[in-house]
Scaffold this motif. Structure first.
Motif, mmCIF file in Angstrom:
data_model
loop_
_atom_site.group_PDB
_atom_site.id
_atom_site.type_symbol
_atom_site.label_atom_id
_atom_site.label_comp_id
_atom_site.label_asym_id
_atom_site.label_seq_id
_atom_site.Cartn_x
_atom_site.Cartn_y
_atom_site.Cartn_z
ATOM 1 N N HIS A 184 3.080 3.926 8.503
ATOM 2 C CA HIS A 184 3.733 3.528 7.260
ATOM 3 C C HIS A 184 3.218 4.379 6.113
ATOM 4 N N ALA A 226 5.606 -2.467 3.338
ATOM 5 C CA ALA A 226 5.406 -3.874 3.672
ATOM 6 C C ALA A 226 4.030 -4.077 4.279
ATOM 7 N N GLU A 227 3.608 -5.319 4.371
ATOM 8 C CA GLU A 227 2.339 -5.654 5.002
ATOM 9 C C GLU A 227 2.409 -5.325 6.488
ATOM 10 N N HIS A 242 12.011 3.467 10.961
ATOM 11 C CA HIS A 242 13.111 2.497 10.887
ATOM 12 C C HIS A 242 14.448 3.180 10.627
ATOM 13 N N ALA A 274 1.704 -7.054 9.057
ATOM 14 C CA ALA A 274 2.315 -8.122 9.852
ATOM 15 C C ALA A 274 3.835 -8.068 9.777
ATOM 16 N N GLU A 275 4.358 -7.772 8.582
ATOM 17 C CA GLU A 275 5.807 -7.677 8.436
ATOM 18 C C GLU A 275 6.351 -6.465 9.187
ATOM 19 N N GLN A 276 5.626 -5.344 9.115
ATOM 20 C CA GLN A 276 6.064 -4.153 9.827
ATOM 21 C C GLN A 276 6.074 -4.387 11.334
ATOM 22 N N GLU A 277 5.057 -5.038 11.847
ATOM 23 C CA GLU A 277 5.020 -5.312 13.286
ATOM 24 C C GLU A 277 6.146 -6.254 13.689
ATOM 25 N N GLN A 278 6.456 -7.229 12.833
ATOM 26 C CA GLN A 278 7.553 -8.137 13.145
ATOM 27 C C GLN A 278 8.885 -7.399 13.169
ATOM 28 N N ARG A 279 9.062 -6.414 12.275
ATOM 29 C CA ARG A 279 10.285 -5.603 12.290
ATOM 30 C C ARG A 279 10.375 -4.796 13.579
ATOM 31 N N SER A 290 11.321 -7.108 16.429
ATOM 32 C CA SER A 290 12.747 -7.444 16.376
ATOM 33 C C SER A 290 13.592 -6.292 16.891
#
Length: 306
Positions: free
Chosen positions: A38, A49-50, A10, A52-57, A60
């Motif tokens: 991660h 982060a979880e 990131h 799911a949150e990492q994949e959503q980032r 995006s």
């Protein structure tokens, strides 16, 4: 379907790497597999982060970059896959490259691995040693796809398996290619052999516009940097014999002075490893494991000559 494996984090530099991979994916065309490792170290485990949150980032980031430097029509054509694993990239890149049958790994020069910052070039050299497909090392900054390429190596000792792999990348880099062979003043008696080696390589390449150059220079690395600068090359292709040679391209003296070859993408080609002989049964395995008997030479001294 051609596949690009893109290790990513990131950081701002990773965005430039992904933007460059997007342009390659449209040009080739190819599918993009994003690999995010991660951190799992005890000191930073709570901050991770979880999945799911990492994949959503990542999604995006992809949606933001796919249309930033591409037309909407080209951006929609790119297909993405996401892989999230815990730990260091070194522990997973070999398996992930084999898993997705990657044709090319596109990575940044300054990549954070597990929260640890490695010296420029060290990380790239380590990843290159782990995978068998070509590795494209992209320095930070926005850039367009190359319109001129330079391939520099020792063509007299070049592995013949590398040339077909380079030819397969022509669709991604349809630009004039300069084949450059350097020799030291002490190698002047070998000029003819070196020139023939470069000529054979140019003939074997299925590259429409390939030009061979034989140049004398007692410092080949500085020479190739000056050659790329003089011809305004946007991509340097190298085929190092070992990791030590690759590390010299990104030595701190060159990165500190921002030598030209450290400011353009570098494509690293490695020969495919020869596969070990596989036996079909236990008896064949036992036979293959036995040492080969030495050939018996005739004892001429024991022969009675008439």
């Amino acid at each position: 379907m051609k596949t690009l494996l893109v290790p990513i984090d990131h950081t701002a530099a990773a965005e430039h790497t992904l933007a460059y991979a997007n342009k390659l994916a449209v040009r080739w065309p190819a599918e993009v597999v994003l690999l995010y490792c991660h951190p799992t170290a005890p000191g930073i485990q709570a901050a991770a982060a979880e999945p799911a949150e990492q994949e959503q980032r990542l999604r995006s980031l992809v949606e933001r970059l796919r249309y930033q430097q591409l037309t909407r029509q080209d951006g929609r054509r790119i297909r993405y896959r996401y892989r999230l694993v815990g730990g260091c990239l070194h522990d997973h890149v070999q398996a992930e490259a084999a898993r997705c049958a990657a044709n090319l790994v596109v990575m940044g020069l300054e990549h954070l691995d597990g929260g640890r910052q490695a010296a420029p070039g060290n990380h790239a050299a380590a990843i290159t040693e782990l995978v068998t497909c070509p590795v494209l090392v992209v320095p930070p900054g926005r850039r367009t796809l190359p319109s001129r390429l330079v391939f520099s190596t020792d063509f007299s000792a070049l592995n013949p398996h590398i040339l077909p792999r380079l030819s397969a990348l022509h669709d991604a880099f349809p630009a004039p290619l300069d084949l450059v062979q350097f020799y030291s003043p002490g190698q002047r008696p070998l000029r003819r052999q070196l020139k023939q080696a470069v000529g054979r390589a140019a003939a074997q390449l299925t590259w429409p516009a390939a030009t061979a150059h034989l140049l004398e220079d007692d410092a080949p690395l500085e020479g190739i940097s000056e050659f790329c600068h003089r011809h305004q090359a946007q991509l340097l292709i190298i085929a190092p014999a070992n990791a030590a040679q690759l590390l010299r391209y990104f030595d701190s003296c060159y990165t500190t002075t921002q030598a030209y070859h450290t400011r353009i993408p570098v494509l690293v080609l490695r020969p495919q490893e020869r596969q070990a002989t596989v036996s079909c049964c236990e008896r064949c395995a036992e036979r293959l494991g036995q040492p080969k008997p030495q050939a018996a030479l005739p004892d001429y001294h024991a022969v009675r000559w008439a």
